[in-house]
Design a protein around this motif. Structure first.
Motif, PDB file in Angstrom:
ATOM      1  N   HIS A  40       0.859  -1.187   0.000  1.00 41.49           N
ATOM      2  CA  HIS A  40       0.000   0.000   0.000  1.00 41.49           C
ATOM      3  C   HIS A  40       0.894   1.235   0.000  1.00 41.49           C
ATOM      4  CE1 HIS A  40      -3.954   1.867   0.755  1.00 41.49           C
ATOM      5  NE2 HIS A  40      -3.305   2.747   1.492  1.00 41.49           N
ATOM      6  N   THR A  41       0.537   2.235  -0.779  1.00 43.72           N
ATOM      7  CA  THR A  41       1.340   3.454  -0.870  1.00 43.72           C
ATOM      8  C   THR A  41       0.838   4.496   0.116  1.00 43.72           C
ATOM      9  OG1 THR A  41       1.767   3.039  -3.211  1.00 43.72           O
ATOM     10  CG2 THR A  41       2.148   5.283  -2.398  1.00 43.72           C
ATOM     11  N   PHE A  42       1.769   5.093   0.859  1.00 40.88           N
ATOM     12  CA  PHE A  42       1.429   6.113   1.842  1.00 40.88           C
ATOM     13  C   PHE A  42       2.071   7.442   1.461  1.00 40.88           C
ATOM     14  CE2 PHE A  42       1.184   2.044   3.970  1.00 40.88           C
ATOM     15  CZ  PHE A  42      -0.025   2.118   4.631  1.00 40.88           C
ATOM     16  N   ALA A  43       1.418   8.504   1.831  1.00 43.89           N
ATOM     17  CA  ALA A  43       1.921   9.835   1.516  1.00 43.89           C
ATOM     18  C   ALA A  43       3.214  10.103   2.283  1.00 43.89           C
ATOM     19  CB  ALA A  43       0.878  10.891   1.870  1.00 43.89           C
ATOM     20  N   PRO A  44       4.212  10.696   1.637  1.00 40.89           N
ATOM     21  CA  PRO A  44       5.452  11.036   2.349  1.00 40.89           C
ATOM     22  C   PRO A  44       5.202  11.898   3.583  1.00 40.89           C
ATOM     23  CG  PRO A  44       5.761  11.262  -0.018  1.00 40.89           C
ATOM     24  CD  PRO A  44       4.305  11.010   0.191  1.00 40.89           C
ATOM     25  N   SER A  45       4.195  12.746   3.533  1.00 42.02           N
ATOM     26  CA  SER A  45       3.902  13.600   4.689  1.00 42.02           C
ATOM     27  C   SER A  45       3.442  12.777   5.885  1.00 42.02           C
ATOM     28  CB  SER A  45       2.828  14.629   4.324  1.00 42.02           C
ATOM     29  OG  SER A  45       1.639  13.981   3.886  1.00 42.02           O
ATOM     30  N   ASP A  46       2.723  11.673   5.640  1.00 39.30           N
ATOM     31  CA  ASP A  46       2.302  10.803   6.745  1.00 39.30           C
ATOM     32  C   ASP A  46       3.505  10.124   7.375  1.00 39.30           C
ATOM     33  OD1 ASP A  46      -0.376  11.422   6.362  1.00 39.30           O
ATOM     34  OD2 ASP A  46      -0.736   9.730   5.021  1.00 39.30           O
ATOM     35  N   LEU A  47       4.434   9.666   6.548  1.00 41.80           N
ATOM     36  CA  LEU A  47       5.639   9.030   7.066  1.00 41.80           C
ATOM     37  C   LEU A  47       6.459  10.022   7.879  1.00 41.80           C
ATOM     38  CD1 LEU A  47       6.654   6.974   3.912  1.00 41.80           C
ATOM     39  CD2 LEU A  47       5.707   6.079   6.028  1.00 41.80           C
ATOM     40  N   SER A  48       6.614  11.215   7.377  1.00 40.02           N
ATOM     41  CA  SER A  48       7.383  12.238   8.096  1.00 40.02           C
ATOM     42  C   SER A  48       6.745  12.551   9.442  1.00 40.02           C
ATOM     43  CB  SER A  48       7.473  13.517   7.256  1.00 40.02           C
ATOM     44  OG  SER A  48       8.176  13.286   6.056  1.00 40.02           O
ATOM     45  N   ALA A  49       5.421  12.640   9.468  1.00 39.75           N
ATOM     46  CA  ALA A  49       4.728  12.965  10.713  1.00 39.75           C
ATOM     47  C   ALA A  49       4.937  11.874  11.765  1.00 39.75           C
ATOM     48  CB  ALA A  49       3.236  13.166  10.450  1.00 39.75           C
ATOM     49  N   ILE A  50       4.931  10.614  11.329  1.00 41.34           N
ATOM     50  CA  ILE A  50       5.126   9.512  12.272  1.00 41.34           C
ATOM     51  C   ILE A  50       6.526   9.565  12.866  1.00 41.34           C
ATOM     52  CG2 ILE A  50       5.331   7.002  12.451  1.00 41.34           C
ATOM     53  CD1 ILE A  50       3.052   6.834  10.361  1.00 41.34           C
ATOM     54  N   LEU A  51       7.537   9.754  12.029  1.00 39.17           N
ATOM     55  CA  LEU A  51       8.909   9.806  12.537  1.00 39.17           C
ATOM     56  C   LEU A  51       9.126  11.049  13.395  1.00 39.17           C
ATOM     57  CD1 LEU A  51      11.575   8.309  12.588  1.00 39.17           C
ATOM     58  CD2 LEU A  51      12.256   9.556  10.520  1.00 39.17           C
ATOM     59  N   GLU A  52       8.542  12.153  13.018  1.00 40.70           N
ATOM     60  CA  GLU A  52       8.654  13.366  13.835  1.00 40.70           C
ATOM     61  C   GLU A  52       8.048  13.164  15.218  1.00 40.70           C
ATOM     62  OE1 GLU A  52       6.792  16.408  11.559  1.00 40.70           O
ATOM     63  OE2 GLU A  52       8.382  16.464  10.033  1.00 40.70           O
ATOM     64  N   GLN A  53       6.948  12.470  15.290  1.00 41.11           N
ATOM     65  CA  GLN A  53       6.331  12.215  16.592  1.00 41.11           C
ATOM     66  C   GLN A  53       7.184  11.261  17.426  1.00 41.11           C
ATOM     67  OE1 GLN A  53       4.450  14.300  17.779  1.00 41.11           O
ATOM     68  NE2 GLN A  53       2.314  13.646  17.645  1.00 41.11           N
ATOM     69  N   ALA A  54       7.825  10.290  16.783  1.00 37.51           N
ATOM     70  CA  ALA A  54       8.736   9.414  17.515  1.00 37.51           C
ATOM     71  C   ALA A  54       9.889  10.217  18.109  1.00 37.51           C
ATOM     72  CB  ALA A  54       9.262   8.315  16.592  1.00 37.51           C
ATOM     73  N   VAL A  55      10.422  11.142  17.344  1.00 39.36           N
ATOM     74  CA  VAL A  55      11.507  11.994  17.842  1.00 39.36           C
ATOM     75  C   VAL A  55      11.004  12.887  18.976  1.00 39.36           C
ATOM     76  CG1 VAL A  55      13.038  13.908  17.210  1.00 39.36           C
ATOM     77  CG2 VAL A  55      12.793  11.941  15.682  1.00 39.36           C
ATOM     78  N   HIS A  56       9.846  13.474  18.789  1.00 36.68           N
ATOM     79  CA  HIS A  56       9.254  14.334  19.822  1.00 36.68           C
ATOM     80  C   HIS A  56       9.101  13.575  21.142  1.00 36.68           C
ATOM     81  CE1 HIS A  56       5.420  16.640  21.294  1.00 36.68           C
ATOM     82  NE2 HIS A  56       6.496  17.062  21.913  1.00 36.68           N
ATOM     83  N   LEU A  57       8.600  12.356  21.047  1.00 42.03           N
ATOM     84  CA  LEU A  57       8.416  11.545  22.249  1.00 42.03           C
ATOM     85  C   LEU A  57       9.755  11.227  22.898  1.00 42.03           C
ATOM     86  CD1 LEU A  57       6.708   9.881  24.192  1.00 42.03           C
ATOM     87  CD2 LEU A  57       6.728   8.028  22.500  1.00 42.03           C
ATOM     88  N   ALA A  58      10.716  10.757  22.113  1.00 43.48           N
ATOM     89  CA  ALA A  58      12.020  10.396  22.668  1.00 43.48           C
ATOM     90  C   ALA A  58      12.720  11.602  23.277  1.00 43.48           C
ATOM     91  CB  ALA A  58      12.893   9.766  21.584  1.00 43.48           C
ATOM     92  N   ASP A  59      12.571  12.764  22.668  1.00 43.96           N
ATOM     93  CA  ASP A  59      13.203  13.964  23.226  1.00 43.96           C
ATOM     94  C   ASP A  59      12.639  14.305  24.598  1.00 43.96           C
ATOM     95  OD1 ASP A  59      14.942  14.275  21.125  1.00 43.96           O
ATOM     96  OD2 ASP A  59      13.729  15.788  20.087  1.00 43.96           O
ATOM     97  N   ASN A  60      11.370  14.018  24.812  1.00 42.07           N
ATOM     98  CA  ASN A  60      10.793  14.224  26.142  1.00 42.07           C
ATOM     99  C   ASN A  60      11.234  13.142  27.126  1.00 42.07           C
ATOM    100  OD1 ASN A  60       9.297  16.625  25.754  1.00 42.07           O
ATOM    101  ND2 ASN A  60       7.704  15.478  24.681  1.00 42.07           N
ATOM    102  N   LEU A  61      11.389  11.913  26.624  1.00 36.10           N
ATOM    103  CA  LEU A  61      11.746  10.796  27.502  1.00 36.10           C
ATOM    104  C   LEU A  61      13.220  10.796  27.898  1.00 36.10           C
ATOM    105  CD1 LEU A  61       9.872   7.871  25.694  1.00 36.10           C
ATOM    106  CD2 LEU A  61       9.248   8.862  27.908  1.00 36.10           C
ATOM    107  N   LYS A  62      14.071  11.394  27.105  1.00 38.87           N
ATOM    108  CA  LYS A  62      15.513  11.219  27.323  1.00 38.87           C
ATOM    109  C   LYS A  62      16.015  11.818  28.621  1.00 38.87           C
ATOM    110  CE  LYS A  62      16.980  15.089  24.359  1.00 38.87           C
ATOM    111  NZ  LYS A  62      17.625  15.426  23.060  1.00 38.87           N
ATOM    112  N   VAL A  63      15.229  12.650  29.274  1.00 41.25           N
ATOM    113  CA  VAL A  63      15.609  13.150  30.605  1.00 41.25           C
ATOM    114  C   VAL A  63      15.789  11.992  31.580  1.00 41.25           C
ATOM    115  CG1 VAL A  63      13.229  13.444  31.452  1.00 41.25           C
ATOM    116  CG2 VAL A  63      15.065  14.906  32.336  1.00 41.25           C
TER     117      VAL A  63
END
Length: 538
Positions: A157-180
């Protein structure tokens, strides 16, 4: 996907390969000698059972529709009262745990709903304490798995590049909060956090599993982003587990460790442990990190091998009433404790996976013994579902020893037939027994493991189905499960339904392969498929 009614699903499940009540089998096996477990003998052949796979898909659909209607975007569904419960910080735990299963099932409506929701999550705000461990395996693992499955075009199934970017950005956002969590004198993380702003609660110790079950997800995030910080943080904490100190306390048997580590010093403060809750996924991730990248993580392989060899040498236990069964004891320093958990029943599958990867048939053989014995906890109860915890009397330890008591008077007959007695009778929609069936099937191609998984799925469906979904139950050895706790765990989506589906489904790149070099994905402890990265290449 069309939703069939509950009545239709039950009828479907009842008509596809239903068998006689499996709990009657234990009395026939009680006095039989131990059978030779089949050894791995080359590439297996797999059989697709589309009707059963579709029935599991329908169970997913019922669960998802109930959650979507009454709980989304909150964490979990209370299916009896049709309400929600925010047990994982209110970020939509069931949605994120469900996305990888929806992807492998190709349930595009559910996928689309979750993909559209992900960018809206504010991972910086919650009123509840945050568990580094639970947040990593459910949320971070779920996001990374969705990204890997979608970006690799693994589903067709083909997904929009913007959807993929949003998922990875949210993973980074979460990890940046957790890394404390890793901002400690030793680098051993604090599992207990608060957000807004991110800060540690200030725990003095952390546990083996909650330190050692971060490295796969955090390393994967570094590999995908090119930012080495995430991997370094998790691997620094892991280093204290790979070289436990003080060794005379923290490593009672070679490769087998205590549980609690001082966050300030990085030293172990006890020598008690096991393959069960609090320790389990540390051992699981040792061999899975080697699968993820054998170039970077050979030390993890060596530590896993040491743990497995010691388990076979020191922990093997056969109940007095059923010497045909094989369980692994827990330990308190070097004193064994004859106590088992549903959580620990992943161990058979983990031994099998390691045997595949290392081309060690003896590990597969032993893992299959553990799978057989964990199945016994299912077929021995009136619901055909295994309990949360159980005990037995060891056949090689003096019967008057303080660590080897006889069964309670009310469980003597049950123990005589079943080889264990029930300690905690509840079932909270756990996956570990079906998980091990899955690995056994993928290693051997033996259709009996499909039958066992189907029996378990039928039992869970017949006992836990209620209201708008599926609920944990109070007593697996009581009629109708002894009543409902009215809670549908998020890992029901991620694990039970995924393993139950995969064992009957067609081969795919995310399926475990019996060829040691043929695996393209590795499952995190929440059963989220993570794409392997050999030699540091994402």
């Amino acid at each position: 996907m069309l939703l069939i009614s509950t009545v239709a699903l039950v009828a479907t499940l009842g008509s596809i390969g239903a068998t006689a009540a499996p709990n009657k089998l234990h009395s026939q096996r009680a006095n039989q000698p131990k059978q030779n477990v089949p050894r791995y003998s080359g590439p297996p052949k797999y059989t697709v059972n589309q009707e059963r796979a579709d029935a599991v898909k329908q169970a997913f659909q019922i669960s998802w529709d109930g959650y979507s209607k009454y709980a989304f975007p909150h964490d979990s569904l209370r299916p009896v009262k049709n309400r929600y419960y925010d047990d994982r910080n209110g970020w939509g735990a069931s949605a994120i745990d469900a996305i990888s299963t929806a992807l492998v099932m190709k349930n595009w409506d559910a996928v689309e709903q979750i993909v559209q929701y992900i960018p809206k999550i504010d991972f910086s705000k919650t009123t509840d304490d945050v568990s580094l461990f639970e947040t990593t395996i459910r949320y971070l693992g779920g996001l990374l798995s969705a990204y890997d499955l979608m970006s690799a075009n693994a589903t067709g199934h083909t997904f929009a590049p913007s959807d993929l970017s949003a998922i990875l950005e949210q993973a980074v956002h979460l990890a940046d909060n957790l890394k404390v969590a890793f901002d400690t004198p030793s680098g051993v993380p604090d599992n207990d956090l608060r957000f807004d702003p991110p800060r540690r609660v200030g725990s003095e110790t952390n546990g083996l599993a909650t330190i050692g079950t971060l490295v796969l997800e955090w390393t994967r995030l570094s590999d995908l982003t090119g930012n080495p910080e995430y991997a370094k943080l998790a691997q620094r904490g892991e280093g204290y587990l790979l070289d436990p100190q003080p060794r005379e306390l923290g490593e009672p048997f070679p490769g087998l460790l205590g549980t609690d580590v001082n966050i300030t010093t990085g030293k172990f403060v006890d020598g008690s442990g096991g393959w069960g809750g609090g320790d389990d996924s540390f051992y699981e991730y040792l061999i899975k990190m080697y699968l993820y990248d054998p170039v970077r993580f050979p030390t993890y392989r060596d530590r896993w091998t040491a743990a497995v060899d010691s388990s076979i040498k020191y922990l093997v236990s056969h109940p007095t009433s059923r010497p045909d069964l094989t369980y692994l004891a827990m330990w308190d320093n070097q004193t064994l404790q004859f106590y088992g958990e549903h959580l620990a029943c992943f161990n058979g599958g983990n031994f099998i996976l390691g045997g595949i990867l290392l081309d060690r048939p003896e590990y597969i053989t032993f893992g299959l013994e553990l799978v057989d014995s964990c199945r016994n906890t299912y077929i021995s109860t009136s619901t055909n579902i295994g309990p949360e915890t159980f005990r037995w009397q060891d056949s090689r330890t003096p019967l008057n020893a303080s660590n080897n008591p006889a069964p309670p008077s009310g469980m003597k007959d049950f123990y005589a037939a079943s080889g264990f007695w029930i300690d905690s009778p509840n079932y909270v929609l756990r996956p570990e027994v079906i998980e091990s069936y899955y690995y056994a099937y993928r290693a051997t191609g033996d259709a009996k493991y499909q039958e066992w998984a189907w029996d378990a799925f039928l039992a869970i469906n017949g006992t836990c189905r209620v209201g708008s979904g599926y609920s944990s139950v109070n007593d697996v050895n009581a009629p109708l499960g002894g009543g409902f706790s009215d809670f549908q765990e998020s890992f029901w989506f991620a694990e039970v339904l995924k393993y139950s589906y995969l064992i009957h489904a067609e081969d795919a790149v995310w399926q475990v392969q019996a060829n040691p070099g043929g695996n393209e994905f590795v499952y995190n402890t929440e059963c989220h498929p993570i794409r392997v990265a050999r030699g540091g290449k994402p």
